[in-house]
Design an enzyme around this catalytic site. Structure first.
Site, PDB file in Angstrom:
ATOM      1  N   CYS A  15       0.838  -1.195   0.000  1.00 20.75           N
ATOM      2  CA  CYS A  15       0.000   0.000   0.000  1.00 20.75           C
ATOM      3  C   CYS A  15       0.880   1.255   0.000  1.00 20.75           C
ATOM      4  O   CYS A  15       1.424   1.622  -1.023  1.00 20.75           O
ATOM      5  CB  CYS A  15      -0.965  -0.029   1.183  1.00 20.75           C
ATOM      6  SG  CYS A  15      -2.347   1.136   1.017  1.00 20.75           S
ATOM      7  N   HIS A  35      -3.457  -4.897   0.192  1.00 19.25           N
ATOM      8  CA  HIS A  35      -2.815  -5.482   1.375  1.00 19.25           C
ATOM      9  C   HIS A  35      -2.821  -7.007   1.278  1.00 19.25           C
ATOM     10  O   HIS A  35      -3.740  -7.668   1.787  1.00 19.25           O
ATOM     11  CB  HIS A  35      -3.537  -5.041   2.647  1.00 19.25           C
ATOM     12  CG  HIS A  35      -3.322  -3.615   3.001  1.00 19.25           C
ATOM     13  ND1 HIS A  35      -2.318  -3.190   3.847  1.00 19.25           N
ATOM     14  CD2 HIS A  35      -3.976  -2.493   2.602  1.00 19.25           C
ATOM     15  CE1 HIS A  35      -2.365  -1.872   3.961  1.00 19.25           C
ATOM     16  NE2 HIS A  35      -3.360  -1.425   3.215  1.00 19.25           N
ATOM     17  N   GLU A  86      -1.186  -9.153   2.849  1.00 18.10           N
ATOM     18  CA  GLU A  86      -0.996  -9.833   4.131  1.00 18.10           C
ATOM     19  C   GLU A  86      -2.299 -10.373   4.726  1.00 18.10           C
ATOM     20  O   GLU A  86      -2.293 -11.329   5.504  1.00 18.10           O
ATOM     21  CB  GLU A  86      -0.303  -8.907   5.139  1.00 18.10           C
ATOM     22  CG  GLU A  86      -1.106  -7.691   5.592  1.00 18.10           C
ATOM     23  CD  GLU A  86      -0.888  -6.452   4.722  1.00 18.10           C
ATOM     24  OE1 GLU A  86      -1.119  -5.331   5.215  1.00 18.10           O
ATOM     25  OE2 GLU A  86      -0.494  -6.624   3.552  1.00 18.10           O
TER      26      GLU A  86
END
Length: 551
Positions: free
Chosen positions: A390, A516, A518
């Protein structure tokens, strides 16, 4: 409420905490959810947060840690990340409920006149709304088990309406459909070298004073728990001895389900509800994860450059995603936490030099941004594998733009609204928004990948979907000049209007994503971008002829 109306096919497991906060209720719930899923049951989870914020989206990471984003764009508590990672499920906005949401809804109904002029009270109006939202999870998910965690500690004023709602639900749904797990802490007295169960007894007494008796107690400790302590807790708290589970702090987070399995926790719960396991339990994947951590073939050191590093929970999903990828590649991971503010002061460059890879995560606000740009420049110039998430992607774009434009003022309008080179700018649909909460580009969006790119190689796909949380994007006016100077926009929105992934062509791995990744990583299935990043880190390390860099 009518008992028959409340009845459903779901069985409810409620998790409460005592003695201290952060005792591990979320990890316990996630682990039990995994064990139930391994037995063939469908599972959904909900977190009840007592704070008056509508969601954690506007809260400082120092206050609440990471904000975890779901597919539908809900900004939620970090415990939902544990639930998704451990159980391997995709949750929705109903899975995170706050006091702020409840009070906002009840007040809105009162303003509309829905209560016909009645006096609005915590009981029944607030508690009825809480029960309605809990049952909504069961209705929407159709899960056989709904796990509900109450944030905070028994005795907190803020938690009382939630606990009262759970007490009422036990009465209305029937004890045969509800199960309470109480997680507590056993303090260790150094002078006498003994664990004390008295705080747990007091905590259970506090819980019972409001009408809730736990069916199971998870006794957390940093030290081994003798059977005599278990028996004492069982006797004084009126809980079966086999339902008092000593949970000693584990060196490996992902070993918790295995520990609870050894104590037959899920078997006890399934038997309580009069059910039988649907399939043979197979935890071989989890055992493989633990084995990989215990006997790694490689040692890697990754610099995580952020501005909230004093609280590691601000980057918990990033940290776990790195672990997942490292375990999958037989690597022992060491994270070097570098404050981006220190880089701005000229400190910390030696730490970057001693790392095998650099990761710059997301964030908001100007503080520490220049340090992240320094980290991106160092990675580009020294050919160190770099992963930007990001804001981390935006930093590598700004850094390259400053170099090729020879303009140190190239920037994002988030940080310099008057910049003469706005390479990162506010998204068009964001320009007339004034409210801060829940108004960013949030949730799951598609991304089309460029054939032959690092991104496409990592995903082994042409179209993917990823979770977003941002207001600013790459300014398309600068695409051409950036591409002419070595940057490839390897991931774009299907209409080509939004850059989703940027990477450097003449670099082993320098890639940034506007989304994102993750949030979608799993212990047994690491996210492709993290996995490729770690794979390249190891390859570059071996190419340099070393096994690990030392300071």
């Amino acid at each position: 409420m009518n008992k028959q109306k409340l009845s459903s096919q779901s069985k409810f497991i409620f998790f409460t905490g005592g003695v201290i906060s952060s005792v591990g209720k979320g990890l316990t719930a996630a682990s039990i959810g995994r064990l139930l899923k391994e037995r063939g049951f469908s599972v959904s989870v909900q977190k009840l947060d007592p704070y008056l914020n509508v969601d954690p989206g506007t809260m400082s990471p120092y206050q609440h840690g990471e904000v975890f984003v779901l597919d539908d764009g809900a900004e939620t508590d970090l415990d939902l990340g544990h639930y998704e990672r451990f159980i391997d499920i995709r949750l929705h906005k109903e899975s995170n409920l706050t006091s702020g949401q409840i009070y906002a809804e009840v007040i809105a109904k009162e303003r509309r006149g829905d209560y016909l002029g009645g006096t609005i009270q915590v009981i029944p109006h607030i508690t009825d709304e809480i029960k309605k939202r809990i049952l909504l999870v069961a209705e929407k998910s159709q899960a056989e088990f709904v796990l509900v965690e109450v944030g905070g500690t028994v005795g907190d004023i803020e938690s009382q309406p939630f606990l009262e709602s759970l007490r009422q639900l036990r009465q209305e749904l029937g004890r045969e459909n509800t199960f309470f797990v109480h997680a507590t802490w056993l303090p260790h007295i150094g002078a006498t070298d003994e664990l004390k169960s008295k705080p747990t007894q007091h905590s259970v007494r506090e819980l019972r004073s409001i009408g809730i008796s736990p069916n199971m107690i998870i006794a957390r400790s940093d030290y081994p728990v003798h059977q005599s302590i278990v028996d004492k807790i069982s006797q004084f708290c009126d809980v079966d001895s086999e339902a008092v589970i000593p949970l000693v702090t584990a060196p490996v987070l992902y070993s918790v389900p295995l520990i609870l399995e050894d104590f037959h926790v899920a078997d006890y719960i399934v038997k309580y509800f009069g059910l039988k396991a649907r399939k043979q339990v197979d935890l071989s994947e989890w055992k493989r994860i633990i084995k990989a951590e215990e006997k790694p073939k490689h040692n890697i050191r990754i610099a995580l450059v952020g501005k909230y590093i004093e609280l590691h929970d601000a980057y918990i999903s990033v940290r776990e995603a790195l672990k997942h990828a490292s375990l999958n590649n037989d690597a022992q991971l060491e994270i070097c936490w570098i404050h981006s503010g220190d880089l701005e002061k000229g400190d910390g460059l030696e730490n970057l030099a001693n790392c095998d890879g650099i990761l710059v995560p997301g964030g908001f606000g100007y503080r520490g941004v220049e340090g992240k740009i320094i980290a991106a420049r160092y990675a580009r110039e020294h050919k160190i594998p770099y992963l930007g998430l990001c804001l981390g992607m935006q930093m590598m774009v700004i850094e390259l733009a400053r170099t090729i434009l020879n303009d140190p003022k190239a920037n994002s309008t988030e940080f310099d609204p008057q910049t003469t080179a706005p390479v990162i700018d506010l998204m068009l649909e964001q320009r007339h928004i004034t409210d801060m909460g829940g108004t960013m580009r949030l949730g799951l969006y598609p991304c089309k990948l460029t054939p032959g790119s690092i991104a496409q190689r990592a995903y082994q796909a042409d179209l993917v979907e990823e979770r977003h949380r941002h207001r600013y994007e790459l300014n398309n006016d600068y695409r051409d000049i950036l591409e002419q100077n070595g940057m490839l926009f390897s991931g774009q929105s299907p209409d080509g209007m939004l850059v989703e992934i940027a990477e450097m062509k003449d670099h082993p791995f320098m890639l940034g994503s506007q989304f994102h990744p993750e949030f979608l990583s799993r212990p047994n299935r690491p996210h492709p971008l993290f996995n490729e990043f770690v794979k390249v880190v190891i390859a570059e390390q071996e190419k340099a002829g070393s096994t690990v860099k030392t300071a």
